[in-house]
Motif scaffolding. Structure first.
Motif, PDB file in Angstrom:
ATOM      1  N   TRP A 183      -0.339  10.587   3.991  1.00 44.71           N
ATOM      2  CA  TRP A 183      -0.298   9.134   4.154  1.00 44.71           C
ATOM      3  C   TRP A 183       0.372   8.753   5.471  1.00 44.71           C
ATOM      4  O   TRP A 183      -0.129   7.914   6.228  1.00 44.71           O
ATOM      5  N   GLN A 220      -4.659   5.857  -8.546  1.00 48.70           N
ATOM      6  CA  GLN A 220      -5.548   6.349  -7.495  1.00 48.70           C
ATOM      7  C   GLN A 220      -6.902   5.639  -7.550  1.00 48.70           C
ATOM      8  O   GLN A 220      -7.521   5.377  -6.517  1.00 48.70           O
ATOM      9  N   THR A 264       1.597   6.849  -6.917  1.00 47.69           N
ATOM     10  CA  THR A 264       0.524   7.753  -7.336  1.00 47.69           C
ATOM     11  C   THR A 264       0.934   9.207  -7.164  1.00 47.69           C
ATOM     12  O   THR A 264       0.801  10.027  -8.088  1.00 47.69           O
ATOM     13  N   ALA A 265       1.451   9.527  -5.984  1.00 43.62           N
ATOM     14  CA  ALA A 265       1.866  10.907  -5.707  1.00 43.62           C
ATOM     15  C   ALA A 265       2.994  11.340  -6.628  1.00 43.62           C
ATOM     16  O   ALA A 265       2.999  12.464  -7.154  1.00 43.62           O
ATOM     17  N   ASN A 292       0.760   4.257  -2.954  1.00 43.14           N
ATOM     18  CA  ASN A 292       0.508   5.676  -2.663  1.00 43.14           C
ATOM     19  C   ASN A 292       1.671   6.546  -3.147  1.00 43.14           C
ATOM     20  O   ASN A 292       1.464   7.614  -3.724  1.00 43.14           O
ATOM     21  N   PRO A 345       0.807  -1.233   0.000  1.00 46.62           N
ATOM     22  CA  PRO A 345       0.000   0.000   0.000  1.00 46.62           C
ATOM     23  C   PRO A 345       0.834   1.274   0.000  1.00 46.62           C
ATOM     24  O   PRO A 345       0.509   2.234  -0.703  1.00 46.62           O
ATOM     25  N   VAL A 346       1.926   1.289   0.771  1.00 44.44           N
ATOM     26  CA  VAL A 346       2.741   2.500   0.846  1.00 44.44           C
ATOM     27  C   VAL A 346       3.402   2.799  -0.495  1.00 44.44           C
ATOM     28  O   VAL A 346       3.551   3.970  -0.884  1.00 44.44           O
ATOM     29  N   MET A 360       0.455  14.526  -0.467  1.00 46.89           N
ATOM     30  CA  MET A 360      -0.006  13.148  -0.346  1.00 46.89           C
ATOM     31  C   MET A 360       0.957  12.301   0.484  1.00 46.89           C
ATOM     32  O   MET A 360       0.538  11.335   1.135  1.00 46.89           O
ATOM     33  N   GLN A 406       1.137  -1.231   6.132  1.00 47.52           N
ATOM     34  CA  GLN A 406       1.386  -0.538   4.867  1.00 47.52           C
ATOM     35  C   GLN A 406       2.496  -1.192   4.050  1.00 47.52           C
ATOM     36  O   GLN A 406       2.604  -0.956   2.851  1.00 47.52           O
ATOM     37  N   GLN A 464      -6.495   2.412  -5.820  1.00 46.86           N
ATOM     38  CA  GLN A 464      -6.583   2.629  -4.373  1.00 46.86           C
ATOM     39  C   GLN A 464      -8.034   2.699  -3.925  1.00 46.86           C
ATOM     40  O   GLN A 464      -8.423   2.087  -2.930  1.00 46.86           O
ATOM     41  N   MET A 519      -5.853  -1.241   0.325  1.00 52.32           N
ATOM     42  CA  MET A 519      -4.731  -0.390  -0.044  1.00 52.32           C
ATOM     43  C   MET A 519      -4.657   0.893   0.784  1.00 52.32           C
ATOM     44  O   MET A 519      -3.646   1.587   0.759  1.00 52.32           O
ATOM     45  N   THR A 520      -5.730   1.225   1.474  1.00 57.78           N
ATOM     46  CA  THR A 520      -5.740   2.464   2.258  1.00 57.78           C
ATOM     47  C   THR A 520      -6.038   2.233   3.735  1.00 57.78           C
ATOM     48  O   THR A 520      -5.612   3.015   4.581  1.00 57.78           O
TER      49      THR A 520
END
Length: 238
Positions: A219, A58, A12-13, A9, A5-6, A215, A75, A61, A67-68
């Motif tokens: 997170w 995103q 994505t960012a 993210n 998950p980390v 982001m 994570q 996610q 994932m969040t």
């Protein structure tokens, strides 16, 4: 497919940061003068591809709660990613799917802008219309994004998700202003307001860039504040 998950993210960012930076760069007159019209248009097109890639991640996610909904230790544990799942009751998913659709229209408009010496009618049909539709979808997505973290009338400046949501809203407003100002007048072939078109893109991209950078701390704060879930107790066999 499984991902941490980390890392999802962060990817994505990072993609949003690169895409926004391309739009910021393309909006700087000195850069445009240095690389020429084709080079500037190519910068926008490349930025739109990064935007679309980030938007799709995103969306992954949003349609994969695992994932969040993780804590600091969770994570880093790879989770299966849901490649497609409709979640029309989830405002975060609605924001993500609408934004993704908007980026596809930006792909079309920036690609069409690479064509030089196009007629006024072709510019309005292939460049301006997709740009206007994409900007409209970004506005709708931003509304869903704000509703996902509160309400349109809430005031939570200490909340990073709230700040990111409103940065995206302001950025979408600037993009819409730029789209409207970019309309090519049929009679003269001139842009309705060239300065507003450039300024709107620049300011909007800066807002998206700031939101993408935030982001990362958003997170980290979210996973710190999320309580660690205790492991289910095992019943002893008799």
């Amino acid at each position: 497919m499984r991902m941490r998950p980390v890392r999802l993210n962060a990817a994505t960012a990072s993609l949003f940061i690169v895409g926004s930076s391309c739009f910021v760069l393309g909006s700087v007159p000195a850069y445009s003068d240095a690389v020429g019209g084709v080079g500037d248009a190519l910068t926008y097109f490349v930025g739109s591809i990064f935007f679309t890639s980030a938007s799709y991640l995103q969306l992954l996610q949003a349609q994969t709660p695992a994932m969040t909904d993780v804590d600091e230790s969770g994570q880093h544990v790879p989770q299966p990613v849901t490649l497609w799942r409709r979640r029309p009751d989830d405002r975060g998913w609605l924001a993500a799917i609408t934004q993704f659709a908007g980026t596809l229209f930006f792909n079309m408009s920036t690609l069409a802008a690479l064509v030089q010496n196009a007629s006024v009618q072709a510019q309005d049909r292939r460049v301006w219309r997709p740009d206007a539709v994409g900007s409209t979808l970004f506005l709708v997505s931003s509304v869903f994004g704000i509703l996902a973290v509160g309400s349109l009338w809430s005031w939570r400046p200490r909340s990073l998700p709230w700040t990111v949501a409103w940065l995206n809203m302001v950025g979408s407003i600037f993009f819409m202003a730029s789209a409207l100002a970019s309309y090519v007048l049929p009679g003269t072939g001139d842009t309705l307001d060239e300065r507003l078109a450039v300024a709107g893109t620049l300011l909007g991209a800066l807002c998206f860039l700031a939101g993408a950078v935030l982001m990362f701390p958003a997170w980290r704060r979210a996973v710190r504040q999320r309580r660690v879930r205790p492991a289910p107790e095992r019943q002893e066999s008799e």
